[in-house]
Each structure stands twice: as structure tokens, then as C-alpha cells.
Write an enzyme that holds these catalytic residues in place. Structure first.
Site, PDB file in Angstrom:
ATOM      1  N   SER A  60      46.006  41.400  41.663  1.00 19.22           N
ATOM      2  CA  SER A  60      44.926  42.217  41.122  1.00 19.22           C
ATOM      3  C   SER A  60      44.650  43.438  41.990  1.00 19.22           C
ATOM      4  O   SER A  60      43.904  44.325  41.577  1.00 19.22           O
ATOM      5  CB  SER A  60      43.640  41.387  41.013  1.00 19.22           C
ATOM      6  OG  SER A  60      43.236  40.932  42.301  1.00 19.22           O
ATOM      7  N   HIS A 106      49.049  41.269  35.161  1.00 15.04           N
ATOM      8  CA  HIS A 106      47.730  40.921  35.689  1.00 15.04           C
ATOM      9  C   HIS A 106      46.860  40.315  34.599  1.00 15.04           C
ATOM     10  O   HIS A 106      46.330  41.011  33.735  1.00 15.04           O
ATOM     11  CB  HIS A 106      47.062  42.162  36.282  1.00 15.04           C
ATOM     12  CG  HIS A 106      45.714  41.874  36.857  1.00 15.04           C
ATOM     13  ND1 HIS A 106      44.695  42.809  36.855  1.00 15.04           N
ATOM     14  CD2 HIS A 106      45.190  40.753  37.434  1.00 15.04           C
ATOM     15  CE1 HIS A 106      43.622  42.276  37.404  1.00 15.04           C
ATOM     16  NE2 HIS A 106      43.893  41.044  37.765  1.00 15.04           N
ATOM     17  N   GLU A 162      47.019  43.398  32.084  1.00 14.52           N
ATOM     18  CA  GLU A 162      47.478  44.698  32.555  1.00 14.52           C
ATOM     19  C   GLU A 162      48.944  44.591  32.931  1.00 14.52           C
ATOM     20  O   GLU A 162      49.306  43.811  33.814  1.00 14.52           O
ATOM     21  CB  GLU A 162      46.654  45.149  33.765  1.00 14.52           C
ATOM     22  CG  GLU A 162      45.223  45.509  33.434  1.00 14.52           C
ATOM     23  CD  GLU A 162      44.430  45.956  34.658  1.00 14.52           C
ATOM     24  OE1 GLU A 162      43.668  46.936  34.544  1.00 14.52           O
ATOM     25  OE2 GLU A 162      44.571  45.317  35.724  1.00 14.52           O
ATOM     26  N   ASN A 214      39.801  47.378  37.555  1.00 10.20           N
ATOM     27  CA  ASN A 214      39.123  47.338  38.849  1.00 10.20           C
ATOM     28  C   ASN A 214      38.820  48.726  39.396  1.00 10.20           C
ATOM     29  O   ASN A 214      37.978  48.872  40.289  1.00 10.20           O
ATOM     30  CB  ASN A 214      39.948  46.546  39.861  1.00 10.20           C
ATOM     31  CG  ASN A 214      39.737  45.058  39.713  1.00 10.20           C
ATOM     32  OD1 ASN A 214      38.692  44.608  39.280  1.00 10.20           O
ATOM     33  ND2 ASN A 214      40.750  44.281  40.049  1.00 10.20           N
TER      34      ASN A 214
END
Length: 510
Positions: A123, A144, A156, A194
């Protein structure tokens, strides 16, 4: 390139929560699955848990008994990496440590076939850096998943510098065949979610640090006005402040200290104190057995004194007029829009926030009785709204504004006068970060919106929301924030500024 066949063998390294979740997804999609973990019996225990989870799906009518039997019997625990020799895809879900991952993939490369795909569930670590350990880094890709993997739809698909596009496309198609919503992203700090989500936490933390409102009020506004599933403080408490702070720090360091991603001292203090959130029993909130959950600050009831004038040319104004009418109350309709005016009542003028403080707007107009209201996601159904009076505003003028908003069925939370208030500044910053991710070729406009809806359950994609507001409106909010604070933190993305100048939507090609 098409998705992997359901007969292709999938290997999963790591039998923790993420590894087990990924294995469950692959098994439910019909693949034979091998699970490896260096901890004794961890893989066997993971398979037991997966079977129990799948059995619950059968009980709920979401899975047939035949599908359960096929998936339950398709998984096998293995004690040696050499068992992955025939795997078409091996997904790594081990500790977030670059050296550990590099050694693992170097070992796997010597075991699997030349056409096998290697995927990392990292991540936060660069896929490019992990791939540097491989002789053929083109077959390494990020895959991900979000926790819990069987429930969360987003995947992802992360391409490092060496990742072959055909490999990324095959993993994208495979994730979609597994019932997921995949997005493509380059391997840059934070990938999509993120990175783009940082302002959701950062703006809430700044509001708290400046004494604009307390945690419970900010959280309530983000839920009840902004339409988000959770507010920033309850979400950080759930994630864990050690984890959330580490991600923020990783993105901040990855972008060479860009002020846009600056970590918060308030969160650092919680980490240092061991107040990590729910898992430690205390974070921004107290989770002790006898703790009383704090309530959002809400203004006491005020009677509507006179019929207000409503500017129905604004989205919020039209909604207020409709809400008043539905309650049998009358208003004087003013068509069109005048510099963000939403309504007027007595001597009070109510504006939708444009990133200026109410005090600044009062000074600019020469009218001391100015109240600024915050953005709401759906003005027709919202249950709460934030408002702030100018420092020059009289108490009577403030009460008139509160009475009007309450008469339309809205709970009113008074904030200390601050630029952009709570929802508006957060949404503007989310949209700006999404714009910059697209501008820097990290992802497409469609993928950034899908990622934020599917990955963190935002009520709308940031670019979709910005298009609803208008690029020029979002730009004005950011420019006003930058002027107020004098910080590069609020600098506007070049793509947002160009869209404002061209009039094109943010989903259109530049």
C-alpha cells in the site's frame, strides 16, 4: 489481454488478514489457490477462517452450496515456496518492508515459470523499488486490495517503471473478472487513494488545531452535511493513528516534504501518547466502557422572525426555498445569483462559502451582518449545516440566520469564522489533489473518481464534485485559502486553473 482463466493456479504469500482475504476472493472466483506463510499453521488457520466466511455467504443466500464446496476444496496450505512452481499468478501480502519484499520476489522469480505474473499488495512501497531485485521486472505489478478484501471493491493496479503494460492490463481484467472495480495507477507515493485522501484528514486536523470546532462537530458535519460515511476523527480512530500517521509521513517524505502533505502535530501527539484509536481504547475519542460519546455542537432553537428572501438561482437557495415551502413557510423569491448570496433576512445576508471568512466578506461589502454557510452534498436532504458569523455581526443578525436555517429543517453548527469552513475547504482540497494526480499522469480522471468512491466510499468522486461546483468556484476557494494562510499548501493544481480558464469539465481532455 484477457483475464486469467479460472483454472489458473493462484499463489498467495502471507496468511494475515489481507492475504487470507485475497485468497478468499481468488477461491470464490473459481481458482485453485495455494497459501504460504512462514508462521507455523498460519496458512491452515487462514483456510479455516475463509471456509467459515464462505459458509456465512451461503447462509445469507449470496453463494450457492455448490460454489461453496468448490471454493472450500480449492485451497491448500503449503510450507515451501517451491510449491508455487505452477502458479500463473503469485500475490504477496507480507510485512511492509522493502528488503523483505525484494528477497521474496527474487526467490519467487527463480521458482515460477517465465510467463507467471508476480504481484505485490503493498500500500505504500514503490513497485519500481521492489522490482529492482528482479531480472525480469516487467512482470511485477502492484495489485493493491483494500481491507477487507472480500468486501471492498477497489483494486489499484500499480505499474512500476518497468512493468509491462500487457501485464498491468491482464491483472486489471483479472480483478474485474473477480468482481472487483480495478483502476490503473503509476507507482507514485500513495498511489491514488492514499494520496488523494490526505486532505480529508489534514483539513479536519487543521480545523481542530485552530479551534474552529471540536471533533464531534466536524465529524457530524462531514457525515450529515458532506455525505461522507464517517468523519475524519472517527475514521482515523478506526484506522489507527500509528497507521494513518505513517501513511501521511510516507506520502510527505515521498514528495520531498511538499507542504500539501504535511503531517499534523495533533496526530503525532496521539501516536506518542499511545492513543492509537479504537484498538488502544482511546484516540480523539474515548472508547472506555463508561465513556460518554460527545455530541456535535448544535445551536439552540430560534423562531423564524420574518419571511426571508431566498436567491433561488443558487443550488442551496433553491433547496432552502423548497424546504421552507414543504413546511408551509413562505419566502420572497429572488431569481438569479449575486456574488454567492443565498438568502437575506432582516439585516442579515447569508453567503455560501467561497474560501473567504465571513469577516472578510463583511469588510468587503460594508455590511457587518454577514453569515457564511458551508457546502452540503445534497441540499434537499441534508440534516445539518455549518455556519459562521462575521466578527462584526450582531447577535440579533446571527439569530435571524439560525432561525431561517432551522426553519428549513437543518441543525445548525456554529463554527469559529474560518476560510472555507469544514466541508467546502475539504472538498476543494480533495478535488485539487485529484486534479494534480491526473495532471502528473498518475491516473485518469475516471479512475481517480472511481478509486475514491469504491476505495473510501466518498459520496461522489472529487472531480465529479468539482464539476458540479464548477472549476472556477473550486479555484476561487483555493486561491482565497492560499491568500488567507499565505502557504503553498493551498496552491491550485495547474489542471484546475486551466479548466477554469477553458470552461472544460475536469473529465474532459486538457
Amino acid at each position: 489481454m484477457s483475464a486469467l482463466s479460472s483454472s489458473d493456479l493462484i499463489g498467495v504469500v502471507g496468511a494475515g488478514a489481507m492475504g487470507a482475504g485475497i485468497a478468499q476472493v481468488a477461491a470464490a472466483a473459481g481458482h485453485p489457490v495455494l497459501i504460504h506463510d512462514t508462521r507455523p499453521l498460519a496458512a491452515d488457520k487462514a483456510i479455516e477462517t475463509i471456509r467459515a466466511n464462505l459458509a456465512k455467504q451461503v447462509e445469507k443466500g449470496r453463494m450457492t452450496a455448490a460454489a461453496y464446496e468448490a471454493a472450500a476444496s480449492s485451497m491448500k496450505a503449503v510450507t515451501d515456496l517451491s510449491s508455487f512452481k505452477a502458479s500463473a499468478l503469485v500475490i504477496e501480502a507480507v510485512v511492509e518492508d522493502l528488503d523483505v519484499k525484494k528477497r521474496l520476489f527474487s526467490d519467487l522469480e527463480s521458482i515460477v515459470a517465465n510467463d507467471a505474473i508476480l504481484a505485490t499488495n503493498t500500500s505504500s512501497i514503490s513497485v519500481t523499488a521492489i522490482g529492482s531485485a528482479l531480472k525480469h521486472a516487467g512482470r511485477l505489478v502492484g495489485m493493491h486490495f483494500f481491507n477487507p478484501a472480500p468486501v471492498m471493491q477497489l483494486v489499484e493496479v500499480v505499474s512500476g517503471v518497468a512493468t509491462e503494460m500487457a501485464i498491468a492490463e491482464r491483472i486489471y481484467d483479472t480483478a474485474r473478472a473477480w468482481g472487483k472495480k480495478p483502476v490503473h495507477t503509476r507507482s507514485t507515493p500513495g498511489f491514488i487513494v492514499n494520496r488523494v485522501a490526505r486532505p480529508f484528514y489534514a483539513e479536519g486536523l487543521r480545523l481542530l488545531q485552530e479551534g474552529v470546532a471540536d471533533c464531534a462537530t466536524i465529524d457530524a458535519l462531514m457525515r450529515e452535511a458532506g455525505g461522507f460515511r464517517m468523519g475524519p476523527f472517527e475514521l482515523m480512530d478506526m484506522i489507527g493513528h500509528d497507521v494513518n500517521y505513517a501513511v501521511t509521513r510516507s506520502v510527505f517524505d515521498g514528495y520531498y516534504g511538499d507542504p500539501r502533505f504535511s503531517p499534523s502535530l495533533l496526530q503525532l501527539e496521539r501516536v506518542q501518547a499511545g492513543f492509537l484509536g479504537r484498538k488502544s481504547g482511546r484516540g480523539f475519542y474515548d472508547y472506555g466502557a463508561n465513556a460518554v460519546p460527545p455530541r456535535a455542537r448544535t445551536e439552540a432553537p430560534v423562531a423564524l422572525s420574518i419571511a426571508p428572501a431566498i436567491w433561488s438561482g443558487t443550488v442551496l437557495g433553491a433547496a432552502l426555498a423548497g424546504r421552507l415551502h414543504a413546511r408551509g413557510l413562505t419566502s420572497i423569491e429572488r431569481r438569479g445569483a449575486e456574488d454567492g448570496v443565498v438568502a437575506a433576512i432582516g439585516e442579515t445576508t447569508i453567503y455560501l462559502s467561497d474560501g473567504r471568512t465571513a469577516t472578510a466578506r463583511a469588510a468587503a461589502t460594508g455590511n457587518p451582518n454577514v453569515v457564511v454557510v458551508d457546502l452540503v452534498f445534497d441540499p434537499a436532504t441534508a440534516t445539518r449545516i455549518a455556519a459562521a458569523p462575521a466578527e462584526q455581526c450582531s447577535d440579533a443578525a446571527w439569530r435571524d440566520a439560525v432561525g431561517l436555517l432551522q426553519a428549513s429543517g437543518l441543525s445548525v453548527s456554529r463554527l469559529r469564522d474560518s476560510p472555507g469552513l469544514a466541508v467546502m475547504r475539504t472538498v476543494a482540497m480533495l478535488a485539487n489533489e485529484a486534479c494534480d494526480a491526473v495532471h502528473q499522469q498518475v491516473c485518469s480522471p475516471a479512475d481517480v473518481d472511481l478509486a475514491m468512491r469504491a476505495g473510501v466510499a466518498y459520496p461522489a468522486g472529487p472531480l465529479e464534485w468539482a464539476d458540479r461546483l464548477g472549476a472556477s468556484t473550486v479555484l476561487a476557494i483555493l486561491d482565497n485559502l492560499a491568500k488567507h494562510y499565505g502557504e503553498p499548501r493551498y496552491r491550485a493544481s495547474p489542471r484546475l486553473r486551466q479548466s477554469s480558464q477553458s470552461g472544460k469539465g475536469l473529465h474532459e481532455p486538457a
